[in-house]
Write a protein that holds these residues in place. Sequence first.
Motif, PDB file in Angstrom:
ATOM      1  N   GLU A   5       0.770  -1.207   0.056  1.00  0.00           N
ATOM      2  CA  GLU A   5      -0.212  -0.305   0.175  1.00  0.00           C
ATOM      3  C   GLU A   5       0.887   1.224   0.058  1.00  0.00           C
ATOM      4  O   GLU A   5       2.027   0.969   0.393  1.00  0.00           O
ATOM      5  N   LYS A  62      -7.540  -1.574  -5.461  1.00  0.00           N
ATOM      6  CA  LYS A  62      -6.460  -0.758  -5.105  1.00  0.00           C
ATOM      7  C   LYS A  62      -7.430   0.119  -4.654  1.00  0.00           C
ATOM      8  O   LYS A  62      -8.824   0.612  -5.997  1.00  0.00           O
ATOM      9  N   TYR A  97      -3.072   5.004  -1.908  1.00  0.00           N
ATOM     10  CA  TYR A  97      -3.557   3.332  -2.647  1.00  0.00           C
ATOM     11  C   TYR A  97      -3.647   2.102  -1.924  1.00  0.00           C
ATOM     12  O   TYR A  97      -2.760   2.085  -0.824  1.00  0.00           O
ATOM     13  N   TYR A  98      -4.774   2.421  -1.571  1.00  0.00           N
ATOM     14  CA  TYR A  98      -5.296   1.194  -0.467  1.00  0.00           C
ATOM     15  C   TYR A  98      -5.784  -0.550  -1.264  1.00  0.00           C
ATOM     16  O   TYR A  98      -6.314  -0.196  -1.869  1.00  0.00           O
ATOM     17  N   TYR A  99      -6.121  -1.346  -0.500  1.00  0.00           N
ATOM     18  CA  TYR A  99      -6.214  -2.485  -0.852  1.00  0.00           C
ATOM     19  C   TYR A  99      -7.398  -2.802   0.837  1.00  0.00           C
ATOM     20  O   TYR A  99      -7.048  -3.520   1.269  1.00  0.00           O
ATOM     21  N   LYS A 115      -6.313   5.306   8.261  1.00  0.00           N
ATOM     22  CA  LYS A 115      -6.735   5.595   6.717  1.00  0.00           C
ATOM     23  C   LYS A 115      -8.197   5.564   6.613  1.00  0.00           C
ATOM     24  O   LYS A 115      -8.943   6.590   5.753  1.00  0.00           O
TER      25      LYS A 115
END
Length: 194
Positions: free
Chosen positions: A36, A80, A88-90, A130
């Motif tokens: 990430e 993502k 950019y997160y999963y 987040k």
Amino acid sequence: MRPDKVLQCSTMIAIPYSISPQDYLDLDRQNPIRHEYRQGLVYAMTGRSDTHSRITINLLSLLNLHLDETPCRLYNGDVKVNDQDDFYYYPDAFVTCDERDRQDRFIKRYPILIAEVLSASTEAFDRDLKFRDYQKLDSLQEYLLISQETQCVEVRLRLADNTWETTIYQTGDRIPLTSLDLEVAIARLYRGLD
């Protein structure tokens, strides 16, 4: 290494130098280990427990059936979510109903619901930084934080005035997912756990 360039998030470990969003995307495409990205720092994603996996599968199953024959699409932790190259997160699971999210097969930018199954190593990050990042997504209506330890789900719902209301659901409760017009028994999220 500058101390202000390393983000402390429980046991998450960042690559200790800043890189551009494009360099991150190149790294992530070429590497079998998912990473990430947040504001120039890259974080390797750690392995997950069987409990984490089971809860995620249960959630995905419930949402997938509900979304059948709608314009919305459900994704798991292999795709993502991004905003303005800041992150950019999963996410463990998310839903998007926006046509624009059909243009890129790897990155989505307009989710209405995001869910994270909490792990000891990422819980503080998921709850705070987040979530602050996810709030930048104008499309986002709901954020779910699902405990692995007990039957407990925290639902953060965006209100009309752009503030967030938090409701905690526990054993025996039914969870209303307003963004999807769906209600889920909490017990169904925790099915099949040892």
